[in-house]
Design an enzyme around this catalytic site. Structure first.
Site: not given
Length: 780
Positions: A433, A511, A593, A735
């Site tokens: 993600p 997600q 989160y 990446r």
């Protein structure tokens, strides 16, 4: 006060504190480079005193010695014992891997050769002599080389400048020897009633020739005429105590170790030499020089013996220091250049050593793997040895490991399928993600279509969306996407339809998450974690703790009604995700989160049923998981992403991560996506190659649930290595997929794989081979 250093091209008076290999070799090199130098070595012990038995030197280190001082190299070359094999013995099964290339000799013989070279060159050797105090040495010499080991007095005298950090680890070990030469580097595992113990052994002296060359001095302490091997016995502290070793003297410990590993030793006795059980200490220094004093070897840094780098690093430090002193006009320039050259090399070695050390500390988590997979796991533990270079060294061994793993003929491990519930993933690559921050009012647009579509066409088995927010208040930034209304669902359906039609066989996962206290911030490139200049929305969290006090707003702690409302937001989003035809759903419980904020004791200070113990902190995330699992189609898998450590004192640790993962697995998680950190801003991550994968490895071993490994996995070789070693079931890369959307297809092409696990889209098949870069028969 230390005297100002000599600013000329050489340091004419040199003091060396410590007569180990690094200090002696530095002294010899500096004297050889400039015979006018006055070089003195202080060594508190007698010439024949030494600890340990054999030392291992790499071909790279020997090459440096050869170039710097051929006389020392020739003396060493005549003494070296060389071998290529590694034997791994576990549960009665010996697995051999060849092609590794080792060279070793006795430590006492190495010191003897260096003593002789120093004497020949005119170095003053002061044995049984404590060096003068550091300030006195510095005042009376142009250069002081502190080679006085892990307990360096020189370093401690200026600790406020060097700023050392010394970490004591969890295993106890003892250096011993046996009077016969193993024919390989041997690792043997003993599973005892007290716990797991391990033996590391290697030869350092072979059968002596009938005649010795007259020019050579006899060793101060001769080895056995048939040869000798170093034997290190190691185990966790609690195992060491349970076995009673803490109550035994040196002779009793030695005899006990010989009995435990009697089969490996052929019934022979072990011998000791001032051997004592100790715990390894990792030494790291913020600075390596102070005025005219410089640290080398263990005084500056240590690396765990399981990768055989202590003497190697010390000798290479000496080589680099001598070279920089020759190349630079002033001492400050030379010492700065020495540290700049050596620090990256040392830090890389220390990262590899830390991975190896941690593997042995957690050995009990690995012992249930099949013999050859266990051996592969051990051989690749430091992440420096990989699947690709093992294939070059020993293709027969690697072939057997691949067969044991279940690779079809000609198929690299990363291209084997994996089934999660009703979903079969055609390979083991996941596009991780990645938050894009380009949605409008939570609606994904063309950028999302192109981003996800391109990576779906690129060959990965599973492509994950960014964190899709379950409510407007659950966004991180105004650019975050969502699934709280039907307009957003229609936009996501457009993307899933494209992926399923144009990249058949590629799974698309969603997600779901809620920002919690990390919401209402600017887009990453506008100021990460910084609040919006205007238009901020109120935040909710487990506890009223701002992410950055004085920067981010203080969230409201969720009450019972708020908890219910958030849970219903997750289930509503999950229902929409099912209608959008996503193949997999992941619940985001990581990175600080909202749900992660409940899991960490650093962010959850509640005193009700949702705070306090680990079980209580798990309560709300599990309630959300259960509610989502209930509305998510039964045949579609559901995973959960966690932060396996907070990288901060008082936060969740690897042990806590096992508890968290076990709880989610018990509630029906089909896999655990194992990330780390980002929970608090003052974290101190241990970055490095594949640095998060040990946490996935531990969870997989302890819980038995499939895991997704993430974190600085950059090459297909990394992916193959992690899978074969049993450290992960899937590997998620971010990446690399930004750099190359077709990363998986190119990995297949580079490995010569053409098969169903990496199909090229028909319009792209012409690109399945690397384009030529020019004709080799032309020069212009």
């Amino acid at each position: 006060m230390a005297r100002p250093p000599d600013t000329g091209p050489t340091a004419s008076r040199v003091a060396v504190v410590g007569g180990g290999p690094g200090g002696l070799y530095a002294a010899a090199l500096l004297k050889r480079l400039d015979p006018r130098r006055e070089v003195t070595v202080w060594e508190r012990n007698a010439p024949s005193d030494t600890f340990g038995f054999g030392v291992v030197l790499s071909d790279e280190t020997l090459g440096g010695i050869r170039d710097a001082d051929p006389a020392v190299y020739e003396a060493l070359r005549r003494e070296l014992v060389r071998w290529d094999d590694i034997d791994v013995v576990h549960r009665g099964h010996r697995t051999t891997s060849t092609g590794h290339g080792f060279a070793a000799l006795g430590r006492s013989r190495l010191l003897e050769l260096l003593h002789a070279r120093c004497a020949e060159l005119g170095v003053r050797l002061r044995f049984r002599s404590e060096a003068p105090p550091p300030d006195e040495l510095a005042a009376g010499h142009d250069l002081v080389i502190a080679a006085d080991g892990v307990h360096s007095r020189t370093r401690e005298a200026h600790a406020d400048h060097f700023r050392p950090r010394v970490t004591t680890h969890r295993c106890r070990y003892i250096w011993l020897a046996v009077d016969f030469p193993f024919d390989a580097f041997r690792f043997e595992i003993a599973e005892t009633e007290h716990g797991v113990m391990q033996l590391h052994a290697y030869p350092y002296a072979r059968r002596e020739p009938a005649r010795r060359e007259p020019a050579r001095r006899e060793p101060a302490r001769r080895e056995h005429p048939d040869g000798s091997s170093t034997v290190i016995v190691e185990m966790r502290e609690e195992v060491w105590r349970a076995a009673g070793f803490h109550e035994l003297d040196e002779a009793e410990s030695t005899a006990r170790c010989a009995k435990i590993f009697a089969e490996a030793l052929g019934g022979r006795e072990l011998r000791s030499h001032r051997s004592a059980w100790t715990a390894f200490r990792t030494v790291v220094n913020e600075r390596w020089s102070y005025g005219n004093t410089v640290l080398i070897g263990d005084a500056a840094h240590t690396a765990h013996f399981s990768i055989g780098s202590g003497t190697k690093l010390a000798v290479e430090d000496a080589l680099a220091l001598a070279d920089r002193l020759t190349a630079h006009a002033t001492l400050p320039e030379a010492l700065a250049a020495y540290e700049a050259e050596r620090r990256p090399v040392v830090e890389s070695t220390q990262r590899a050593a830390a991975a190896s050390l941690r593997w042995f500390e957690e050995l009990a988590d690995h012992v249930d793997r099949p013999p050859r997979l266990f051996a592969f796991d051990l051989l690749t533990r430091s992440r420096r040895v990989t699947h690709a270079n093992l294939r070059l060294r020993d293709p027969a061994f690697t072939d057997t490991v691949e067969r044991d793993f279940g690779c079809p003929p000609g198929t690299p491990p990363m291209f084997t399928p994996l089934r999660l519930r009703g979903l079969t993933l055609r390979n083991r690559v996941v596009v991780s993600p990645m938050d894009l921050y380009v949605a409008e009012d939570g609606v994904p647009g063309d950028f999302h279509l192109v981003h996800l579509g391109a990576r779906a066409l690129g060959g990965a088995a599973l492509v994950m969306t960014e964190m899709v927010c379950v409510s407007p208040q659950g966004r991180i930034t105004p650019g975050c996407s969502g699934l709280w209304n039907d307009e957003q669902a229609r936009a996501w359906t457009r993307i899933t339809a494209f992926v399923h039609a144009q990249a058949p066989g590629t799974a698309l996962g969603v997600q779901l998450g809620h920002s919690g206290r990390k919401g209402s911030t600017r887009r990453m490139w506008e100021g990460i974690d910084q609040p919006l200049p205007d238009g901020n929305w109120p935040l909710v969290a487990a506890s009223p703790l701002p992410y950055r006090p004085g920067v981010n707003q203080t969230p409201r702690a969720l009450d019972r009604a708020g908890l219910t409302a958030v849970r219903e937001e997750f289930t509503a989003a999950a229902r929409r995700a099912a209608r959008c035809d996503f193949d997999l759903l992941e619940l985001h419980c990581a990175h600080g989160y909202l749900l992660s904020g409940f899991l960490s004791p650093l962010t959850n200070h509640r005193t009700d049923a949702y705070g306090g113990s680990p079980e209580a902190r798990l309560r709300f995330p599990l309630e959300v998981f259960d509610a989502v699992r209930e509305v998510w189609p039964d045949d579609r898998p559901m995973t959960v992403r966690i932060s396996a450590t907070d990288w901060a004192e008082g936060g969740n640790t690897a042990e806590d991560a096992v508890t968290i993962a076990r709880a989610f697995a018990a509630h029906g998680a089909d896999a655990v996506d194992v990330s780390t950190g980002q929970v608090v801003p003052d974290e101190t991550p241990a970055y490095g190659r594949s640095y998060q994968t040990p946490y996935a490895d531990r969870i997989r071993a302890a819980v038995g649930v499939p895991v997704v490994a993430v974190g600085a996995i950059s090459s297909w070789d990394d992916v193959n290595s992690l899978l074969l070693a049993g450290r992960a079931d899937l590997c998620a890369l971010a990446r690399p997929h930004l750099y190359d959307p077709h990363w998986t297809l190119h990995a297949a092409a580079e490995q010569g794989y053409e098969g169903p696990a990496a199909p090229w889209p028909a319009p792209y098949r012409a690109g399945s081979r690397r384009p030529p870069t020019g004709r080799k028969d032309q020069t212009g």
